[in-house]
Design an enzyme around this catalytic site. Structure first.
Site, PDB file in Angstrom:
ATOM      1  CD  GLU A 154     -12.310   0.382  13.488  1.00  0.00           C
ATOM      2  OE1 GLU A 154     -12.678  -0.457  12.871  1.00  0.00           O
ATOM      3  OE2 GLU A 154     -10.964   0.827  13.058  1.00  0.00           O
ATOM      4  CB  ILE A 176      -0.779   0.020   1.329  1.00  0.00           C
ATOM      5  CG1 ILE A 176      -1.950  -1.245   1.254  1.00  0.00           C
ATOM      6  CG2 ILE A 176      -1.898   1.301   1.234  1.00  0.00           C
ATOM      7  CD1 ILE A 176      -2.877  -1.492   2.186  1.00  0.00           C
ATOM      8  NE  ARG A 187      -4.825  -4.459  11.002  1.00  0.00           N
ATOM      9  CZ  ARG A 187      -5.112  -4.745   9.830  1.00  0.00           C
ATOM     10  NH1 ARG A 187      -5.756  -3.688   9.416  1.00  0.00           N
ATOM     11  NH2 ARG A 187      -5.204  -5.941   9.312  1.00  0.00           N
ATOM     12  N   GLY A 216     -11.038   1.909   4.248  1.00  0.00           N
ATOM     13  CA  GLY A 216      -9.937   1.667   3.245  1.00  0.00           C
ATOM     14  C   GLY A 216     -10.069   1.140   2.175  1.00  0.00           C
ATOM     15  CG  HIS A 238     -11.645  -0.059   9.352  1.00  0.00           C
ATOM     16  ND1 HIS A 238     -11.098  -0.625  10.415  1.00  0.00           N
ATOM     17  CD2 HIS A 238     -10.864  -0.477   8.363  1.00  0.00           C
ATOM     18  CE1 HIS A 238     -10.252  -1.599  10.146  1.00  0.00           C
ATOM     19  NE2 HIS A 238      -9.885  -1.413   8.680  1.00  0.00           N
ATOM     20  CG  ASP A 297       9.279  -1.584   5.690  1.00  0.00           C
ATOM     21  OD1 ASP A 297       9.442  -2.675   6.168  1.00  0.00           O
ATOM     22  OD2 ASP A 297       7.832  -1.502   5.163  1.00  0.00           O
ATOM     23  CG  ASP A 341     -10.199   4.204   7.056  1.00  0.00           C
ATOM     24  OD1 ASP A 341     -11.518   4.620   7.229  1.00  0.00           O
ATOM     25  OD2 ASP A 341      -9.850   3.165   6.619  1.00  0.00           O
TER      26      ASP A 341
END
Length: 311
Positions: free
Chosen positions: A267, A158, A238, A286, A284, A177, A262
């Site tokens: 939730e 992504i 997340r 996405g 949420h 990363d 998002d």
């Protein structure tokens, strides 16, 4: 004659845009039950119901060892999505449960949402729209995205697609990363760096990490204080990665300029971040581009059928 199999569909919008996945289940004489909560199930809710199902079409709810122990009949977990960090994979396999994930890539949908949140924050689109709807003609100055430094935390599928779709904006790219794709970095002029350097130098930060234990509360008040006061942060990965209490402090005290979320630790989210005009929140969504979602749902059902075929 084969015994009728009971399937639980935990994702809340399953089958809304295409009935093909549900027709497949019906043709195979499977009975299916939907999650009727219109939200992600709690641990207790899932534990109370999971014991009566042979298969699950799973969302992001948590399948830990406690849930798996309660799933006495369960043979297949078919995840609608590419991530399975919400499933204790080793324990599931130990209990004889087959776990699938979809190969349909939601990355384009998620990366486009990330870009939408970024543009919204930088040009104050929602705020100005709300002012106009409430009768106030009030122009507010925004900022260009073009030429800014975009810091990507988690340069996986992504994160890479976000680089690709913003390629015409003359951005400078920083990436943090553990795994480095030097070929991609060279092709798209991405500079790998450590996290402090990224936080200190990026104008926009976009998070695209999985939910490994070491990533929980990765972005806390100490990390937020390293950011520029003019910078924004976006999270479409997340919710647990950002400490929401610390983020509220950063927004309230103008440590950063704004945030777009998002995903949330709990939730549906009804917390204090809803009070701030420079925070944009989405529920949420996405991967909720209908073209992507339809393909993922159909694949998830086919995975489930394949796993249950000989059982």
């Amino acid at each position: 004659m084969n015994k009728i199999k009971n399937i639980f569909i935990s994702t809340t919008t399953f089958g809304q845009f295409s009935k093909a996945p549900l027709r497949l289940l019906t043709e195979k004489n499977f009975k299916f039950v939907f999650n009727d909560k219109n939200r992600k199930l709690t641990h207790t809710e899932l534990k109370n119901d999971i014991g009566r199902f042979d298969g699950v079409i799973a969302g992001t709810e948590n399948y830990d060892s406690d849930i798996i122990d309660a799933a006495e009949k369960l043979k297949v977990i078919s995840r609608v999505g590419v991530g399975i960090d919400n499933i204790d994979l080793n324990y599931a396999l130990e209990k004889g449960i087959i776990v699938f994930k979809t190969q349909t890539n939601p990355g384009l949908a998620v990366s486009e949402l990330s870009l939408g949140l970024i543009l919204n924050l930088m040009r104050k689109i929602i705020k100005q729209s709300n002012n106009l709807k409430n009768g106030f003609w009030k122009k507010q100055m925004g900022s260009l995205l073009r030429g800014k430094t975009l810091g990507i935390i988690g340069l996986g599928t992504i994160g890479k697609q976000l680089v690709q779709i913003t390629g015409g904006l003359q951005l400078h790219y920083l990436a943090y990363d553990i795994k480095k794709d030097e070929v991609f970095a060279e092709k798209y002029n991405v500079k790998y760096c450590d996290l402090p350097f990224l936080l200190e130098n990026a104008d926009i930060i976009s998070i695209h990490l999985n939910m490994a234990k070491e990533n929980k509360n990765l972005i806390n008040i100490n990390k937020l204080k390293k950011m520029k006061s003019s910078s924004i942060i976006v999270n479409t990965s997340r919710g647990e990665i950002i400490n929401e209490h610390d983020l509220e402090i950063a927004v309230k005290d103008k440590i950063i300029a704004g945030a777009g979320l998002d995903v949330f630790q709990q939730e549906p989210y009804h917390g204090p971040l809803t009070k701030y005009e420079n925070v944009i929140l989405t529920p949420h969504v996405g991967s909720y581009a209908k073209e992507i979602r339809m393909a993922m749902e159909l694949e998830a059902v086919n995975n489930l059928l394949g796993g249950l075929k000989n059982l």
